[in-house]
Design a protein around this motif. Structure first.
Motif, PDB file in Angstrom:
ATOM      1  N   PHE A   1      51.069  43.792  41.870  1.00  0.00           N
ATOM      2  CA  PHE A   1      52.029  44.848  41.570  1.00  0.00           C
ATOM      3  C   PHE A   1      52.066  45.857  42.706  1.00  0.00           C
ATOM      4  O   PHE A   1      51.028  46.226  43.254  1.00  0.00           O
ATOM      5  CB  PHE A   1      51.660  45.558  40.272  1.00  0.00           C
ATOM      6  N   GLY A   2      53.281  46.334  43.016  1.00  0.00           N
ATOM      7  CA  GLY A   2      53.461  47.332  44.069  1.00  0.00           C
ATOM      8  C   GLY A   2      54.245  48.534  43.596  1.00  0.00           C
ATOM      9  O   GLY A   2      53.705  49.442  42.973  1.00  0.00           O
ATOM     10  N   PRO A   3      55.567  48.566  43.860  1.00  0.00           N
ATOM     11  CA  PRO A   3      56.338  49.778  43.569  1.00  0.00           C
ATOM     12  C   PRO A   3      56.735  49.944  42.109  1.00  0.00           C
ATOM     13  O   PRO A   3      57.252  50.995  41.737  1.00  0.00           O
ATOM     14  CB  PRO A   3      57.588  49.605  44.439  1.00  0.00           C
ATOM     15  N   THR A   4      56.540  48.928  41.286  1.00  0.00           N
ATOM     16  CA  THR A   4      56.974  49.000  39.897  1.00  0.00           C
ATOM     17  C   THR A   4      55.824  49.405  38.977  1.00  0.00           C
ATOM     18  O   THR A   4      54.655  49.168  39.276  1.00  0.00           O
ATOM     19  CB  THR A   4      57.534  47.639  39.436  1.00  0.00           C
ATOM     20  N   ASP A   5      56.183  50.015  37.864  1.00  0.00           N
ATOM     21  CA  ASP A   5      55.207  50.478  36.883  1.00  0.00           C
ATOM     22  C   ASP A   5      54.840  49.321  35.961  1.00  0.00           C
ATOM     23  O   ASP A   5      55.712  48.775  35.275  1.00  0.00           O
ATOM     24  CB  ASP A   5      55.795  51.635  36.072  1.00  0.00           C
ATOM     25  N   PRO A   6      53.567  48.925  35.909  1.00  0.00           N
ATOM     26  CA  PRO A   6      53.184  47.800  35.034  1.00  0.00           C
ATOM     27  C   PRO A   6      53.470  48.054  33.563  1.00  0.00           C
ATOM     28  O   PRO A   6      53.536  47.104  32.773  1.00  0.00           O
ATOM     29  CB  PRO A   6      51.674  47.668  35.288  1.00  0.00           C
TER      30      PRO A   6
END
Length: 478
Positions: A391-396
């Protein structure tokens, strides 16, 4: 609740007009019928359902009443009420024109599926619950043509309908034709798992009586059941898409109790996947790892190609796994760049490539899958394949669910989660995830798989011993 207002009625037997009462009965939030219990003596006698006095006044209820049926010798008369506008008074009668919150099961239901691969997979718990909760309802799913393979083999719907693929003015004309086709199927309700204005306009044009969806994108007035999404300080509150879709199904009286993702793989898809793998030198029964380096959302979601190349070398050296790279045709350049940078053989599944159907089978046969936050990650979890998700720029929080065989890796940075498609800085949220952390996650998954296999083997051995003991005892007794 039953409330009354005065009216006048006639009885032919007496030849005079006698006063009576009108009682309003409604279902949900909509006024349904009016009945007037009149008495032959003309007395204003009491009633067990007598209403408060405010409703008897002409100023309390602004409606237009029209007598529909008069029965000379009957005790009741029937009339209809058409409210001019909703009445909004705290603690009192509220009448609206389109309140249809009854959980009555529709005979025909149209489900408008999401437009992204991962979102469709996260909608599968809701689709399965609808099928189980509405066993006698004809369920149709409207989705993009290339996503139909995701639902192949499942029995959650009776048919799939495809969105038109035209562009420009031809697209709008095709949309009108689609609305006409849907109108001919006479659906009782539509469940919109999308948030677009276009999907709400379509089901309104198709004249579907009940339209359930979230009030987003300025489309709330097109819906009969407009559900307000959760907000915090004016912004949408991150919530798992599994729960996001499940909340809508409750409007139909269906509750989602199983949050696990699920998919089916057909025999035809397995044969196609086997053909693709053999064409790239992977023999049947050979253990392999599948890497999915792409992300349709944008480049900001992708782990660096150089890291995938180093990971493929370690998978081959330390785990004796063949490495295959799968993705969409638009990701061909990225996949080839990883293959050329790796120092060990890497099979790129292009020419022949995979469809969504054969990709399911390829992932299902893998020993481990390493993916960005993209569609293949959800496919792997739905098929219960050991998965490492990056995961990078997105909210899990938008994409969490029950996934016991997944390890989620994320680097907390001061600028995230930004939800941007392209990083304007140095992509630190992804570059700070090292290859070593990914290998440790794979090692953890391998240990869990080994323990699970050992438990299953021990349980099978114990079962065999019990059967042998029981068989020996019977022989001695004989």
């Amino acid at each position: 609740m039953c409330s009354t207002a005065r009216c006048s009625g006639t009885t032919h037997s007496a030849g005079v007009r006698t006063p009576g009462r009108i009682s309003i009965r409604w279902t949900g939030w909509s006024a349904r019928s009016i009945e007037s219990p009149a008495t032959s003596s003309g007395a204003r006698g009491g009633s067990p359902n007598r209403a408060p006095r405010w409703l008897a006044s002409s100023t309390a209820l602004t409606t237009r009443m029209r007598v529909a049926v008069w029965k000379p010798s009957a005790t009741f008369c029937q009339a209809s009420v058409r409210p001019r506008k909703p009445i909004r008074r705290p603690g009192r009668l509220k009448i609206t024109l389109c309140g249809m919150n009854s959980p009555t099961a529709p005979q025909a239901l149209l489900v408008v599926a999401p437009n992204w691969v991962g979102d469709v997979v996260m909608a599968t718990p809701t689709l399965a619950a609808l099928r189980a909760g509405l066993p006698h309802t004809r369920i149709s799913v409207l989705l993009r043509p290339h996503l139909a393979d995701l639902l192949a083999g499942a029995e959650w719907c009776d048919e799939t309908i495809s969105w038109p693929t035209h562009r420009g003015l031809r697209r709008e004309a095709a949309l009108l034709r689609l609305a006409r086709r849907i109108r001919e199927r006479r659906f009782d309700a539509a469940l919109l798992l999308t948030n677009s204005f276009r999907s709400a306009a379509l089901v309104r044009l198709a004249r579907i009586p009940r339209r359930i969806g979230y009030a987003r994108d300025g489309r709330g007035w097109l819906l009969t059941d407009a559900v307000q999404p959760s907000r915090t300080n004016g912004r949408f509150t991150p919530v798992s898409m599994v729960d996001f879709y499940a909340r809508l199904s409750r409007r139909l009286g269906v509750t989602v109790t199983q949050r696990r993702l699920r998919l089916c793989v057909t025999d035809a898809e397995r044969r196609e996947a086997s053909r693709v793998l053999r064409a790239h030198g992977v023999d049947p029964g050979e253990r392999y790892a599948v890497l999915c380096p792409g992300a349709a959302f944008g480049a900001a979601k992708s782990w660096p190609a150089e890291r995938f190349a180093v990971l493929s070398e370690r998978l081959a050296a330390e785990y004796s796994l063949r490495v295959v790279i799968a993705g969409a045709p638009a990701e061909a350049e990225l996949m080839r760049r990883i293959s050329s940078a790796a120092q060990s053989p890497v099979e790129v599944l292009l020419d022949p490539g995979t469809t969504l159907g054969s990709l399911k089978a390829v992932i299902d046969g893998a020993a481990v899958a390493v993916c960005n936050d993209s569609g293949p990650r959800h496919i792997a979890n739905a098929l219960d394949v050991p998965t490492v998700a990056l995961f990078g720029p997105t909210d899990p929080a938008w994409a969490v669910y029950d996934a016991p065989r997944e390890v989620l890796l994320r680097e907390l940075v001061e600028c995230g989660p930004c939800q941007l498609r392209v990083c304007p800085l140095d992509h630190r949220c992804m570059t700070r995830i090292t290859v070593e952390r990914v290998v440790e996650a794979i090692e953890k998954l391998a240990a869990v798989a080994h323990d699970s296999h050992a438990c299953r083997t021990e349980a099978a051995d114990a079962h065999i011993r019990r059967r042998e003991t029981a068989g020996g005892g019977e022989g001695d007794a004989a």
